[in-house]
Scaffold this motif. Sequence first.
Motif, PDB file in Angstrom:
ATOM      1  N   GLY A  70      15.022  -1.156  -1.090  1.00 34.65           N
ATOM      2  CA  GLY A  70      13.596  -1.297  -1.353  1.00 34.65           C
ATOM      3  C   GLY A  70      12.893  -1.784  -0.137  1.00 34.65           C
ATOM      4  N   ALA A  71      11.590  -1.767  -0.205  1.00 29.60           N
ATOM      5  CA  ALA A  71      10.790  -2.222   0.921  1.00 29.60           C
ATOM      6  C   ALA A  71      10.693  -3.727   0.919  1.00 29.60           C
ATOM      7  CB  ALA A  71       9.406  -1.594   0.842  1.00 29.60           C
ATOM      8  N   ALA A  72      10.226  -4.282   2.074  1.00 30.85           N
ATOM      9  CA  ALA A  72      10.110  -5.737   2.195  1.00 30.85           C
ATOM     10  C   ALA A  72       8.894  -6.185   1.429  1.00 30.85           C
ATOM     11  CB  ALA A  72       9.994  -6.125   3.658  1.00 30.85           C
ATOM     12  N   THR A 176       0.480   4.986   1.208  1.00 28.80           N
ATOM     13  CA  THR A 176       1.591   4.116   0.885  1.00 28.80           C
ATOM     14  C   THR A 176       1.366   2.778   1.566  1.00 28.80           C
ATOM     15  OG1 THR A 176       4.025   3.938   0.860  1.00 28.80           O
ATOM     16  CG2 THR A 176       3.006   4.898   2.828  1.00 28.80           C
ATOM     17  N   ASN A 177       2.354   1.897   1.492  1.00 29.20           N
ATOM     18  CA  ASN A 177       2.282   0.617   2.211  1.00 29.20           C
ATOM     19  C   ASN A 177       2.793   0.775   3.632  1.00 29.20           C
ATOM     20  OD1 ASN A 177       3.168  -1.092  -0.777  1.00 29.20           O
ATOM     21  ND2 ASN A 177       1.221  -1.331   0.269  1.00 29.20           N
ATOM     22  N   ASN A 178       2.198   0.019   4.540  1.00 28.34           N
ATOM     23  CA  ASN A 178       2.687   0.020   5.913  1.00 28.34           C
ATOM     24  C   ASN A 178       4.133  -0.462   5.974  1.00 28.34           C
ATOM     25  OD1 ASN A 178       2.304   0.002   8.947  1.00 28.34           O
ATOM     26  ND2 ASN A 178       2.773  -2.135   8.603  1.00 28.34           N
ATOM     27  N   ASP A 204      -2.555   0.702   9.014  1.00 32.75           N
ATOM     28  CA  ASP A 204      -3.380  -0.499   9.159  1.00 32.75           C
ATOM     29  C   ASP A 204      -2.514  -1.690   8.777  1.00 32.75           C
ATOM     30  OD1 ASP A 204      -5.484  -2.243   9.537  1.00 32.75           O
ATOM     31  OD2 ASP A 204      -6.304  -1.945   7.529  1.00 32.75           O
ATOM     32  N   PRO A 205      -1.701  -2.183   9.731  1.00 38.19           N
ATOM     33  CA  PRO A 205      -0.768  -3.265   9.404  1.00 38.19           C
ATOM     34  C   PRO A 205      -1.441  -4.496   8.822  1.00 38.19           C
ATOM     35  CG  PRO A 205      -0.229  -2.294  11.530  1.00 38.19           C
ATOM     36  CD  PRO A 205      -1.551  -1.720  11.120  1.00 38.19           C
ATOM     37  N   LEU A 209      -1.336  -1.040   4.749  1.00 39.89           N
ATOM     38  CA  LEU A 209      -1.580   0.310   4.251  1.00 39.89           C
ATOM     39  C   LEU A 209      -1.223   1.334   5.321  1.00 39.89           C
ATOM     40  CD1 LEU A 209      -4.995  -0.320   2.483  1.00 39.89           C
ATOM     41  CD2 LEU A 209      -2.839   0.241   1.336  1.00 39.89           C
ATOM     42  N   ALA A 210      -0.828   2.522   4.878  1.00 36.34           N
ATOM     43  CA  ALA A 210      -0.487   3.602   5.793  1.00 36.34           C
ATOM     44  C   ALA A 210      -0.756   4.930   5.105  1.00 36.34           C
ATOM     45  CB  ALA A 210       0.976   3.522   6.222  1.00 36.34           C
ATOM     46  N   VAL A 211      -0.928   5.981   5.915  1.00 32.21           N
ATOM     47  CA  VAL A 211      -1.056   7.349   5.417  1.00 32.21           C
ATOM     48  C   VAL A 211       0.018   8.192   6.075  1.00 32.21           C
ATOM     49  CG1 VAL A 211      -2.496   9.418   5.323  1.00 32.21           C
ATOM     50  CG2 VAL A 211      -3.532   7.165   4.967  1.00 32.21           C
TER      51      VAL A 211
END
Length: 475
Positions: A70-72, A176-178, A204-205, A209-211
């Motif tokens: 999983g992600a942090a 998604t999330n950064n 955008d840390p 957020l990220a695309v």
Amino acid sequence: MTDMHGNTPVGGPVPPNPGDEHAQHAAQTGQQPYYQQPYQQPYQPQHTPGKVAVEKKSHGLRTFLLAFAGAALACVIGLGGFGIWQAANGSSSNGGSQTVIGSTEGGSVNANDEDLTLPEAVAKKSLPSVVAIDVYTNQSAGMYGYGYSSNSGSGTLTQSSLGSGVVLTKDGYIITNNHVVEGADALKVTIEGEQYDAEVVGTDPSSDLAVVKAKNASDLKPIEIGDSDNLIIGEWVMTIGSPFGLEQSVATGIVSATSRSQIMDGSSSAQQGGSGTTTIYANMIQTDAAINPGNSGGALVDSDGKLIGINTLITSYSGNYSGVGFAIPVNYAVNIAQQIIDGKTPTHAQLGVSLSNVNAQNAQRYGLSVDSGAYVANVYSGSGAAEAGIEKGDIITKFDGNNVESASDLMLDIRAKNPGDKVTLEVNRNGETKQIEVTLGSDDSSQSATQQNSSSSSMLERLLGGNGGSNQNAA
């Protein structure tokens, strides 16, 4: 928002640094972070353009291994509320862009149309718009701080973590999330059983957020965008994503609270397995719908199947779901995504000051007129604060009528606004209370400087407009 070195600015003494309150609180509560764990599945690039069928995943040993992935997602969440989110709705913030975000075929879910229950109807509508994201990294380069490296020296791309994402456009833009894609050397996304190579479009840390873009994708089903400004505590919601790698999973619950805010500073982020980037989570949606490792970047939808948040964090003693999860409000998230898709550097509201905390102890020591608030250590020329008449030595005690207990409070309040918004600050100046209206500026110049300069200056300073050469935090 503290003076890290106890410097005294011109115009008055700066209250001393109270320390890393968030890290201390995490240590005291025993809340545990999530960490990414290594996989051993090599990356296979697609040799033909577009999509390929994905084999169904086993529910045996692989599922057991995925349970540790999983992600942090770690954070101790502050319980303060800071007003209603003011970021512009993505559907109205295109600024002339040719890329239209979200479904144009909206409408309410009517469970009775097909003799479906509400969860069944919402899942049927929303599931095609939520994707699984597999992250691959080069083992020879290590795992970007997650404690795994290969001795083979082969440089083979190996699956290192996973997360979720939400389809915004028919041609494959996904939010998604950064922290899901940070450090990735390659990405694959699975959408309705089809797998695509993908690439990071922008991040955008500071907002986590990220695309990403699914390559050669077409005719996907974008999710319908909802409105996170008008959420009601207790209303029904559903989380959708890939917890523990189990794609297309849903869970239901309610909106437990709104306006949950937290700043994760660089040191806390690094301790919890992140990159050391300061992240500002303002006005998040709290829900008891299950969020687990792998859900990061997935969808929080309402009873009409509309996206209202991006699942991001949990608070937990065990490291797994404990009934307290958080999502970034969609109005803010889609605004950031639209800027990234349009090729812009995401920007945020900025006051234009350096700040330190005020508390009872340093108020008594330095003879301050109030014992809580945000002490203005510096005002930057040309900023909204300077033009409105904010001065060094002022103590900001209220923001649009809401109490400001600390510099962090003020940072979160500002992040919940847009550049150009007018706000009213209550300021204590030498014992006298003043009401000052300020037009917030933009941090676009400091964001550009951050991209060009990775010096050792304070991340918060570079992020939020501080440019005075000190380590005082800025907003």
